[in-house]
Design a protein around this motif. Structure first.
Motif, PDB file in Angstrom:
ATOM      1  N   ASN A  80       0.820  -1.208   0.000  1.00 56.55           N
ATOM      2  CA  ASN A  80       0.000   0.000   0.000  1.00 56.55           C
ATOM      3  C   ASN A  80       0.859   1.266   0.000  1.00 56.55           C
ATOM      4  O   ASN A  80       0.531   2.245  -0.669  1.00 56.55           O
ATOM      5  CB  ASN A  80      -0.932  -0.006   1.211  1.00 56.55           C
ATOM      6  N   VAL A  81       1.955   1.243   0.755  1.00 56.56           N
ATOM      7  CA  VAL A  81       2.883   2.388   0.743  1.00 56.56           C
ATOM      8  C   VAL A  81       3.379   2.647  -0.677  1.00 56.56           C
ATOM      9  O   VAL A  81       3.317   3.774  -1.190  1.00 56.56           O
ATOM     10  CB  VAL A  81       4.082   2.128   1.679  1.00 56.56           C
ATOM     11  N   LEU A  82       3.862   1.595  -1.333  1.00 56.72           N
ATOM     12  CA  LEU A  82       4.405   1.755  -2.688  1.00 56.72           C
ATOM     13  C   LEU A  82       3.313   2.173  -3.668  1.00 56.72           C
ATOM     14  O   LEU A  82       3.545   3.003  -4.555  1.00 56.72           O
ATOM     15  CB  LEU A  82       5.058   0.447  -3.137  1.00 56.72           C
ATOM     16  N   ALA A  83       2.105   1.620  -3.511  1.00 52.20           N
ATOM     17  CA  ALA A  83       1.012   1.951  -4.430  1.00 52.20           C
ATOM     18  C   ALA A  83       0.650   3.430  -4.352  1.00 52.20           C
ATOM     19  O   ALA A  83       0.490   4.097  -5.383  1.00 52.20           O
ATOM     20  CB  ALA A  83      -0.207   1.084  -4.124  1.00 52.20           C
ATOM     21  N   TYR A  84       0.531   3.957  -3.155  1.00 48.52           N
ATOM     22  CA  TYR A  84       0.206   5.380  -3.006  1.00 48.52           C
ATOM     23  C   TYR A  84       1.307   6.259  -3.589  1.00 48.52           C
ATOM     24  O   TYR A  84       1.034   7.237  -4.294  1.00 48.52           O
ATOM     25  CB  TYR A  84      -0.010   5.733  -1.535  1.00 48.52           C
ATOM     26  N   LEU A  85       2.568   5.908  -3.307  1.00 50.94           N
ATOM     27  CA  LEU A  85       3.670   6.738  -3.785  1.00 50.94           C
ATOM     28  C   LEU A  85       3.804   6.665  -5.307  1.00 50.94           C
ATOM     29  O   LEU A  85       3.974   7.681  -5.976  1.00 50.94           O
ATOM     30  CB  LEU A  85       4.975   6.313  -3.107  1.00 50.94           C
ATOM     31  N   MET A  86       3.702   5.455  -5.878  1.00 56.40           N
ATOM     32  CA  MET A  86       3.830   5.318  -7.329  1.00 56.40           C
ATOM     33  C   MET A  86       2.690   6.000  -8.068  1.00 56.40           C
ATOM     34  O   MET A  86       2.896   6.616  -9.119  1.00 56.40           O
ATOM     35  CB  MET A  86       3.891   3.841  -7.717  1.00 56.40           C
ATOM     36  N   ASN A  87       1.485   5.879  -7.547  1.00 57.47           N
ATOM     37  CA  ASN A  87       0.323   6.457  -8.227  1.00 57.47           C
ATOM     38  C   ASN A  87       0.344   7.982  -8.200  1.00 57.47           C
ATOM     39  O   ASN A  87      -0.393   8.624  -8.949  1.00 57.47           O
ATOM     40  CB  ASN A  87      -0.970   5.951  -7.586  1.00 57.47           C
ATOM     41  N   ASN A  88       1.202   8.535  -7.328  1.00 55.87           N
ATOM     42  CA  ASN A  88       1.326   9.988  -7.224  1.00 55.87           C
ATOM     43  C   ASN A  88       2.770  10.410  -7.455  1.00 55.87           C
ATOM     44  O   ASN A  88       3.270  11.326  -6.807  1.00 55.87           O
ATOM     45  CB  ASN A  88       0.825  10.451  -5.851  1.00 55.87           C
ATOM     46  N   ALA A  89       3.432   9.701  -8.403  1.00 56.62           N
ATOM     47  CA  ALA A  89       4.837   9.973  -8.713  1.00 56.62           C
ATOM     48  C   ALA A  89       5.032  11.445  -9.056  1.00 56.62           C
ATOM     49  O   ALA A  89       4.237  12.049  -9.771  1.00 56.62           O
ATOM     50  CB  ALA A  89       5.288   9.100  -9.869  1.00 56.62           C
ATOM     51  N   GLY A  90       6.091  12.020  -8.482  1.00 56.06           N
ATOM     52  CA  GLY A  90       6.384  13.430  -8.702  1.00 56.06           C
ATOM     53  C   GLY A  90       5.734  14.353  -7.692  1.00 56.06           C
ATOM     54  O   GLY A  90       6.034  15.545  -7.645  1.00 56.06           O
ATOM     55  N   THR A  91       4.843  13.792  -6.855  1.00 60.13           N
ATOM     56  CA  THR A  91       4.142  14.581  -5.836  1.00 60.13           C
ATOM     57  C   THR A  91       4.591  14.142  -4.451  1.00 60.13           C
ATOM     58  O   THR A  91       4.714  12.944  -4.184  1.00 60.13           O
ATOM     59  CB  THR A  91       2.615  14.386  -5.953  1.00 60.13           C
TER      60      THR A  91
END
Length: 236
Positions: free
Chosen positions: A167-178
């Motif tokens: 879940n950590v990786l999913a949130y970060l990847m889905n908002n890459a650059g933010t």
């Protein structure tokens, strides 16, 4: 008595207990449906909008209630009461940290269960749909993440992550650059407020980095923004 529209999903492999609790809940005006394993529950939860609350057993054959909760919680805000026969504090704490709304030890008093259900339903207002979690596969920096089957691959190699790490990786990847703040990531992933000296989310991010580093040794894709939070570096 509750409204006829109040529909509950009870997930428990104990069919006798389901029948007993189900009869009591229906006498209280609830509509109750049952699933006896995690796969059956996942199928029913494809139409999650039909349920107002889920009662979830921790210990089931195959995938446990904890596993199921980890899988559904990022995308479903359905209130959850967890049941367990173990009564261990660590189970209670883990369940609440994963996003359960309440926790009862088995055998539970049906009257107490009803009281807790009603209290949760009174507190539960309409929740804003969480769009930060991906609903389609995401590919960034050579990492392929599929939220539907909850798999992460790098150059066709499977990356083994816990549910929380995924879940950590999913949130970060889905908002890459933010940049996602520690406060926000804690609420999204651990379903609680960030408190002073709370480093739980830092630990989870660190473990994700370590696992990524084994397959991406020359790429630091998760950047720490000091005093703010974390950012997945687009095109890293």
């Amino acid at each position: 008595m509750m409204s006829e529209q109040t529909r509950l999903l009870m997930v428990d492999d104990d069919t006798e207990l389901c029948e007993l609790i189900g009869d009591y809940l229906e006498n209280e005006g609830f509509l109750v449906e049952f699933a006896h394993n995690a796969d059956d529950a996942q199928h029913k939860l494809q139409r999650a909008e039909r349920y107002q609350l889920m009662i979830l057993d921790v210990m089931m054959p195959g995938r446990s209630g904890m596993d199921l909760l980890q899988e559904i919680r990022p995308r479903l805000q359905l209130p959850v009461i967890m049941l367990t026969g173990r009564g261990e504090d660590i189970d209670r704490i883990l369940g609440l940290e994963m996003g359960a709304d309440d926790y009862l030890s088995k055998p539970c008093n049906p009257r107490e269960l009803v009281a807790r259900i009603k209290a949760i339903l009174r507190r539960a207002g309409p929740k804003e749909h969480q769009t930060l979690f991906p609903d389609q596969p995401v590919s960034e920096a050579g990492i392929q993440l599929d939220p539907g089957i909850r798999e992460v691959r790098i150059a066709e190699q499977m990356l083994e992550l816990t549910g929380t790490e995924f879940n950590v990786l999913a949130y970060l990847m889905n908002n890459a650059g933010t940049v996602i703040s520690k406060e926000q990531l804690t609420e999204l992933v651990l379903h609680r407020k960030l408190t002073a000296y709370d480093r739980a989310i830092d630990v989870h991010v660190s473990r994700v980095r370590q696992k990524l580093g084994k397959l991406l040794p020359n790429s630091d894709v998760i950047k720490t923004v000091r005093g703010v939070g974390y950012q997945f570096v687009r095109g890293a």
